[in-house]
Write a protein that holds these residues in place. Structure first.
Motif, PDB file in Angstrom:
ATOM      1  N   LEU A  47     -48.572 -14.330 -46.694  1.00 16.51           N
ATOM      2  CA  LEU A  47     -47.914 -13.628 -47.793  1.00 16.51           C
ATOM      3  C   LEU A  47     -46.637 -14.333 -48.215  1.00 16.51           C
ATOM      4  O   LEU A  47     -46.311 -14.409 -49.407  1.00 16.51           O
ATOM      5  N   MET A  48     -45.902 -14.860 -47.249  1.00 19.27           N
ATOM      6  CA  MET A  48     -44.669 -15.562 -47.588  1.00 19.27           C
ATOM      7  C   MET A  48     -44.960 -16.879 -48.301  1.00 19.27           C
ATOM      8  O   MET A  48     -44.219 -17.290 -49.202  1.00 19.27           O
ATOM      9  N   ASP A  49     -46.061 -17.552 -47.909  1.00 24.33           N
ATOM     10  CA  ASP A  49     -46.449 -18.765 -48.625  1.00 24.33           C
ATOM     11  C   ASP A  49     -46.673 -18.459 -50.101  1.00 24.33           C
ATOM     12  O   ASP A  49     -46.211 -19.186 -50.988  1.00 24.33           O
ATOM     13  N   PHE A  50     -47.401 -17.384 -50.360  1.00 23.64           N
ATOM     14  CA  PHE A  50     -47.659 -17.002 -51.741  1.00 23.64           C
ATOM     15  C   PHE A  50     -46.381 -16.540 -52.433  1.00 23.64           C
ATOM     16  O   PHE A  50     -46.146 -16.855 -53.600  1.00 23.64           O
ATOM     17  N   HIS A  51     -45.565 -15.792 -51.714  1.00 24.80           N
ATOM     18  CA  HIS A  51     -44.386 -15.215 -52.353  1.00 24.80           C
ATOM     19  C   HIS A  51     -43.416 -16.294 -52.822  1.00 24.80           C
ATOM     20  O   HIS A  51     -42.861 -16.193 -53.924  1.00 24.80           O
ATOM     21  N   TYR A  52     -43.203 -17.311 -52.020  1.00 24.88           N
ATOM     22  CA  TYR A  52     -42.183 -18.300 -52.336  1.00 24.88           C
ATOM     23  C   TYR A  52     -42.730 -19.578 -52.975  1.00 24.88           C
ATOM     24  O   TYR A  52     -41.961 -20.395 -53.464  1.00 24.88           O
ATOM     25  N   ASN A  53     -44.057 -19.740 -52.969  1.00 28.10           N
ATOM     26  CA  ASN A  53     -44.641 -20.955 -53.544  1.00 28.10           C
ATOM     27  C   ASN A  53     -45.622 -20.649 -54.670  1.00 28.10           C
ATOM     28  O   ASN A  53     -46.467 -21.474 -55.006  1.00 28.10           O
ATOM     29  N   TRP A  54     -45.511 -19.458 -55.259  1.00 33.44           N
ATOM     30  CA  TRP A  54     -46.523 -19.012 -56.216  1.00 33.44           C
ATOM     31  C   TRP A  54     -46.650 -19.939 -57.418  1.00 33.44           C
ATOM     32  O   TRP A  54     -47.760 -20.191 -57.902  1.00 33.44           O
ATOM     33  N   ALA A  55     -45.545 -20.462 -57.915  1.00 34.50           N
ATOM     34  CA  ALA A  55     -45.617 -21.318 -59.102  1.00 34.50           C
ATOM     35  C   ALA A  55     -46.329 -22.630 -58.788  1.00 34.50           C
ATOM     36  O   ALA A  55     -47.164 -23.105 -59.575  1.00 34.50           O
ATOM     37  N   THR A  56     -46.028 -23.218 -57.628  1.00 36.09           N
ATOM     38  CA  THR A  56     -46.694 -24.451 -57.217  1.00 36.09           C
ATOM     39  C   THR A  56     -48.180 -24.216 -56.987  1.00 36.09           C
ATOM     40  O   THR A  56     -49.024 -25.025 -57.380  1.00 36.09           O
ATOM     41  N   LEU A  57     -48.500 -23.085 -56.366  1.00 36.53           N
ATOM     42  CA  LEU A  57     -49.889 -22.747 -56.075  1.00 36.53           C
ATOM     43  C   LEU A  57     -50.715 -22.620 -57.350  1.00 36.53           C
ATOM     44  O   LEU A  57     -51.857 -23.061 -57.418  1.00 36.53           O
ATOM     45  N   HIS A  58     -50.115 -22.013 -58.384  1.00 36.81           N
ATOM     46  CA  HIS A  58     -50.890 -21.673 -59.581  1.00 36.81           C
ATOM     47  C   HIS A  58     -50.723 -22.652 -60.739  1.00 36.81           C
ATOM     48  O   HIS A  58     -51.350 -22.459 -61.793  1.00 36.81           O
ATOM     49  N   LYS A  59     -49.919 -23.687 -60.581  1.00 45.12           N
ATOM     50  CA  LYS A  59     -49.672 -24.560 -61.733  1.00 45.12           C
ATOM     51  C   LYS A  59     -50.935 -25.280 -62.189  1.00 45.12           C
ATOM     52  O   LYS A  59     -51.031 -25.690 -63.359  1.00 45.12           O
ATOM     53  N   ASN A  60     -51.935 -25.436 -61.291  1.00 52.84           N
ATOM     54  CA  ASN A  60     -53.197 -26.068 -61.670  1.00 52.84           C
ATOM     55  C   ASN A  60     -54.307 -25.053 -61.920  1.00 52.84           C
ATOM     56  O   ASN A  60     -55.466 -25.449 -62.112  1.00 52.84           O
ATOM     57  N   ARG A  61     -53.962 -23.770 -61.916  1.00 47.92           N
ATOM     58  CA  ARG A  61     -54.952 -22.730 -62.211  1.00 47.92           C
ATOM     59  C   ARG A  61     -54.329 -21.642 -63.089  1.00 47.92           C
ATOM     60  O   ARG A  61     -54.632 -20.468 -62.950  1.00 47.92           O
ATOM     61  N   ILE A  62     -53.457 -22.074 -64.018  1.00 47.71           N
ATOM     62  CA  ILE A  62     -52.754 -21.106 -64.867  1.00 47.71           C
ATOM     63  C   ILE A  62     -53.727 -20.333 -65.742  1.00 47.71           C
ATOM     64  O   ILE A  62     -53.607 -19.111 -65.909  1.00 47.71           O
ATOM     65  N   ASP A  63     -54.707 -21.034 -66.325  1.00 40.52           N
ATOM     66  CA  ASP A  63     -55.651 -20.353 -67.213  1.00 40.52           C
ATOM     67  C   ASP A  63     -56.445 -19.294 -66.461  1.00 40.52           C
ATOM     68  O   ASP A  63     -56.699 -18.200 -66.993  1.00 40.52           O
ATOM     69  N   GLU A  64     -56.819 -19.607 -65.227  1.00 41.84           N
ATOM     70  CA  GLU A  64     -57.545 -18.622 -64.414  1.00 41.84           C
ATOM     71  C   GLU A  64     -56.670 -17.414 -64.125  1.00 41.84           C
ATOM     72  O   GLU A  64     -57.111 -16.268 -64.211  1.00 41.84           O
ATOM     73  N   LEU A  65     -55.403 -17.655 -63.786  1.00 44.49           N
ATOM     74  CA  LEU A  65     -54.476 -16.554 -63.531  1.00 44.49           C
ATOM     75  C   LEU A  65     -54.266 -15.723 -64.790  1.00 44.49           C
ATOM     76  O   LEU A  65     -54.234 -14.483 -64.729  1.00 44.49           O
ATOM     77  N   ALA A  66     -54.124 -16.374 -65.935  1.00 47.01           N
ATOM     78  CA  ALA A  66     -53.951 -15.650 -67.196  1.00 47.01           C
ATOM     79  C   ALA A  66     -55.157 -14.762 -67.482  1.00 47.01           C
ATOM     80  O   ALA A  66     -55.004 -13.595 -67.900  1.00 47.01           O
ATOM     81  N   ASP A  67     -56.369 -15.291 -67.261  1.00 49.15           N
ATOM     82  CA  ASP A  67     -57.582 -14.489 -67.482  1.00 49.15           C
ATOM     83  C   ASP A  67     -57.618 -13.289 -66.552  1.00 49.15           C
ATOM     84  O   ASP A  67     -58.050 -12.189 -66.944  1.00 49.15           O
ATOM     85  N   GLU A  68     -57.175 -13.482 -65.302  1.00 54.73           N
ATOM     86  CA  GLU A  68     -57.141 -12.370 -64.348  1.00 54.73           C
ATOM     87  C   GLU A  68     -56.180 -11.280 -64.809  1.00 54.73           C
ATOM     88  O   GLU A  68     -56.488 -10.080 -64.732  1.00 54.73           O
ATOM     89  N   ILE A  69     -55.015 -11.682 -65.287  1.00 51.19           N
ATOM     90  CA  ILE A  69     -54.016 -10.707 -65.740  1.00 51.19           C
ATOM     91  C   ILE A  69     -54.524  -9.950 -66.957  1.00 51.19           C
ATOM     92  O   ILE A  69     -54.397  -8.714 -67.041  1.00 51.19           O
TER      93      ILE A  69
END
Length: 415
Positions: free
Chosen positions: A282-304
């Motif tokens: 959870l902490m990995d996601f909490h503090y590194n979320w932008a790095t994690l999702h920078k290559n899957r932004i479109d997928e995240l946008a579709d999810e939202i």
């Protein structure tokens, strides 16, 4: 006999020396581990991106915004109540503080409201408008008479708007709060949801399916760490939980559970299958979320967008059943404003900005094409003037709240 006594005495002395040295080494190792943990925290505030509202520059900006030189007053405006646990909901608003009056049902009051007057408003069936949102709706950084809901009441003399905004809430928590209020027998005339900022971080900071996504401010941060590492203390893990309180054990456990490649983290797992028991993930996601999702932004946008659609449909079905109309406002996002006084130049080239910017564009396009039934107020502040409209990187000033309230009234009044 004398020789035996000497040997025993020597053995005791040697044992004491060994124990003392061991204790000193243990203390020294833990002191070193504690120093390392303090110098290498999981959370690091990146001062390259944001101007601290309590810095000398930030105070100067807020002096201009509030037209005051009273720094104690400005400090009180920053000192919001915070959040605290709730028995049913994920969390709730903290108790009142100067210039922040929080009362029944976690409502932020107007200056002339009392518990009795609010109770009377709540008991009136189908006459009030309930407004839900996060800290921007609650009104972080401004006094009771300057929130967006206060401005709605000032601009619209024919209706009463009640501020159910909650710090760190997102649309998951907001709908939970609405259902909670309906179960208690309250019946609004209308409901307004002001969203956009917190949904990005809620879903980006979670390895769980959308409907299972926790809001870290209420569940993870600063509480529950031992429980999420070892589970609820029982006979089998109580000693482990005790050992974890030592800095050196904490450091070892952190090292063993480190993520070598954050892209290897399993995304969108089920809380019903996997539970909630990996604090480090959870902490990995909490503090590194932008790095994690920078290559899957479109997928995240579709999810939202998918979640928003489900949310809108569900709330409108509730409205049909309980007799209220529902409005969904896509809010201005301070992190995307040009020439925002609390954003530093480096922010606009960061992963954080890249993620927010593309998701924002995708959401606005879906709204404009009629694919997402929300009202777009996201450019209201930029169209009227960004300077003086924010009290920090994300929260609106009295001027910003006035602009947003005007946009909301225009949108919800349109045929």
């Amino acid at each position: 006999t004398m020789s035996s006594t000497v040997k025993i005495t020597a053995l005791i002395k040697t044992t004491c020396v060994i124990v003392a040295i061991t204790l000193l080494l243990f203390i020294a190792i833990n002191a070193g581990a504690q120093l390392y943990l303090e110098q290498h925290p999981l959370s690091v505030t990146d001062t390259r991106y944001f101007l601290d509202e309590e810095s000398s520059e930030g105070i100067a900006i807020r002096k201009r915004i509030f037209n005051t030189n009273d720094e104690r007053l400005l400090e009180a405006y920053v000192n919001a109540p915070g959040i605290r646990p709730h028995t049913v909901l994920h969390f709730t608003e903290g108790p009142s503080r100067p210039y922040y009056t929080v009362g029944l049902e976690g409502i932020r009051y107007l200056p002339d409201w009392s518990d009795n007057s609010v109770r009377s408003l709540l008991l009136q069936q189908h006459t009030q408008t309930f407004v839900f949102g996060g800290s921007t709706t609650f009104g972080d950084g401004v006094p009771d008479n300057s929130t967006v809901v206060a401005r709605l009441n000032a601009l619209d003399g024919e209706a009463t708007y009640i501020n159910f905004g909650m710090q760190a809430y997102d649309s998951i928590r907001e709908v939970d709060k609405l259902v909670y209020l309906l179960r208690k027998g309250y019946r609004p005339r209308a409901v307004i949801f002001i969203d956009g900022l917190n949904e990005v971080t809620t879903f980006a900071r979670s390895p769980y399916e959308l409907h299972d996504s926790p809001r870290a401010q209420g569940l993870i941060l600063d509480r529950g760490q031992v429980a999420l590492v070892f589970g609820v203390p029982v006979k089998d893990n109580r000693l482990l939980a005790l050992a974890y309180s030592f800095p050196v054990v904490h450091l070892i456990y952190r090292y063993l559970n480190r993520t070598n490649d954050i892209n290897d983290i399993f995304i969108r797992k089920s809380a019903n299958v996997h539970g909630l028991d990996d604090w480090f993930e959870l902490m990995d996601f909490h503090y590194n979320w932008a790095t994690l999702h920078k290559n899957r932004i479109d997928e995240l946008a579709d999810e939202i967008i998918h979640y928003y659609k489900e949310n809108v449909s569900f709330v409108r079905q509730l409205g049909d059943a309980f007799g209220f109309t529902a409005h969904f406002i896509y809010q201005p996002i301070g992190l995307l404003e040009s020439n925002q006084e609390f954003l530093l130049e480096e922010f606009y080239t960061s992963d954080y900005f890249a993620v927010y910017d593309r998701i924002d564009s995708t959401i606005r396009e879906a709204i404009s094409q009629g694919l997402l039934k929300m009202e777009d107020c996201s450019r209201a502040i930029s169209g009227a003037g960004v300077q003086g409209s924010y009290v920090d990187a994300t929260h609106y000033s009295p001027q910003g709240n006035e602009i947003l309230a005007s946009c909301i009234l225009q949108r919800i009044s349109a045929p």
